[in-house]
Write a protein that holds these residues in place. Structure first.
Motif, PDB file in Angstrom:
ATOM      1  N   GLU A 122      62.175  22.785  28.848  1.00 49.25           N
ATOM      2  CA  GLU A 122      61.941  22.802  27.489  1.00 49.25           C
ATOM      3  C   GLU A 122      61.656  21.601  26.630  1.00 49.25           C
ATOM      4  O   GLU A 122      60.884  21.356  25.788  1.00 49.25           O
ATOM      5  CB  GLU A 122      63.173  23.431  26.636  1.00 49.25           C
ATOM      6  N   GLN A 168      50.779  25.662  22.976  1.00 46.69           N
ATOM      7  CA  GLN A 168      50.050  26.012  21.945  1.00 46.69           C
ATOM      8  C   GLN A 168      51.032  25.691  20.571  1.00 46.69           C
ATOM      9  O   GLN A 168      51.941  26.068  20.522  1.00 46.69           O
ATOM     10  CB  GLN A 168      49.782  27.399  21.885  1.00 46.69           C
ATOM     11  N   THR A 225      45.427  26.814  14.682  1.00 51.49           N
ATOM     12  CA  THR A 225      46.146  26.861  15.916  1.00 51.49           C
ATOM     13  C   THR A 225      45.546  25.807  16.900  1.00 51.49           C
ATOM     14  O   THR A 225      44.270  25.599  16.764  1.00 51.49           O
ATOM     15  CB  THR A 225      46.086  28.012  16.484  1.00 51.49           C
ATOM     16  N   GLY A 248      54.853  27.176  14.639  1.00 54.44           N
ATOM     17  CA  GLY A 248      55.201  27.937  15.863  1.00 54.44           C
ATOM     18  C   GLY A 248      54.761  27.120  17.067  1.00 54.44           C
ATOM     19  O   GLY A 248      53.731  26.370  17.038  1.00 54.44           O
ATOM     20  N   ILE A 249      55.464  27.391  18.254  1.00 51.83           N
ATOM     21  CA  ILE A 249      55.246  26.682  19.384  1.00 51.83           C
ATOM     22  C   ILE A 249      54.856  27.960  20.353  1.00 51.83           C
ATOM     23  O   ILE A 249      56.204  28.807  20.581  1.00 51.83           O
ATOM     24  CB  ILE A 249      56.334  25.564  19.951  1.00 51.83           C
ATOM     25  N   GLY A 250      54.017  28.054  21.224  1.00 47.67           N
ATOM     26  CA  GLY A 250      53.933  29.079  22.357  1.00 47.67           C
ATOM     27  C   GLY A 250      53.435  28.400  23.648  1.00 47.67           C
ATOM     28  O   GLY A 250      52.925  27.333  23.603  1.00 47.67           O
ATOM     29  N   VAL A 251      53.907  29.226  24.497  1.00 45.09           N
ATOM     30  CA  VAL A 251      53.159  28.737  25.874  1.00 45.09           C
ATOM     31  C   VAL A 251      52.821  30.090  26.609  1.00 45.09           C
ATOM     32  O   VAL A 251      52.868  31.306  26.241  1.00 45.09           O
ATOM     33  CB  VAL A 251      54.558  28.533  26.789  1.00 45.09           C
ATOM     34  N   SER A 252      51.863  29.462  27.670  1.00 49.28           N
ATOM     35  CA  SER A 252      50.954  30.716  28.292  1.00 49.28           C
ATOM     36  C   SER A 252      50.394  30.231  29.715  1.00 49.28           C
ATOM     37  O   SER A 252      50.816  29.129  29.769  1.00 49.28           O
ATOM     38  CB  SER A 252      49.844  31.450  27.515  1.00 49.28           C
ATOM     39  N   GLN A 283      45.852  24.137  21.049  1.00 48.42           N
ATOM     40  CA  GLN A 283      46.555  24.297  22.340  1.00 48.42           C
ATOM     41  C   GLN A 283      45.965  23.418  23.348  1.00 48.42           C
ATOM     42  O   GLN A 283      44.872  22.871  22.998  1.00 48.42           O
ATOM     43  CB  GLN A 283      46.183  25.785  22.810  1.00 48.42           C
ATOM     44  N   LYS A 336      51.196  26.444  16.219  1.00 47.12           N
ATOM     45  CA  LYS A 336      50.623  27.085  15.110  1.00 47.12           C
ATOM     46  C   LYS A 336      51.037  26.655  13.688  1.00 47.12           C
ATOM     47  O   LYS A 336      52.487  26.585  13.674  1.00 47.12           O
ATOM     48  CB  LYS A 336      50.703  28.493  15.349  1.00 47.12           C
TER      49      LYS A 336
END
Length: 77
Positions: free
Chosen positions: A34, A10, A22, A59-63, A24, A12
């Motif tokens: 990474e 994701q 946002t 921002g960078i996110g992972v889930s 994803q 943002k």
């Protein structure tokens, strides 16, 4: 990140006027490094043309963490 597999990346962005977007991407094959996460985040930013001016936040996110898949190898006999 050995041993950790991620299926969702994701990004943002928040612009100077505080507008926040946002996006994803759910992957078919998990990412494990990474470098792969960074590559997918860059892809999302470019695909949706999210960097159109000065940013206040990026921002960078992972889930969607998944367990490693172990496969039985077959001997070619």
């Amino acid at each position: 990140m050995p041993g950790i597999f991620l299926l969702t990346v994701q990004v943002k962005v928040r612009y100077s006027d505080f507008t926040t977007l946002t996006r994803q991407l759910r992957l078919e094959e998990p990412v494990t490094t990474e470098r792969e996460i960074y590559r997918m985040a860059c892809y999302l930013l470019a695909r949706h043309r999210l960097v159109t001016g000065p940013l206040r936040l990026l921002g960078i996110g992972v889930s969607t963490l998944v367990a490693p898949v172990q496969r039985q190898l077959r001997l070619g006999i």
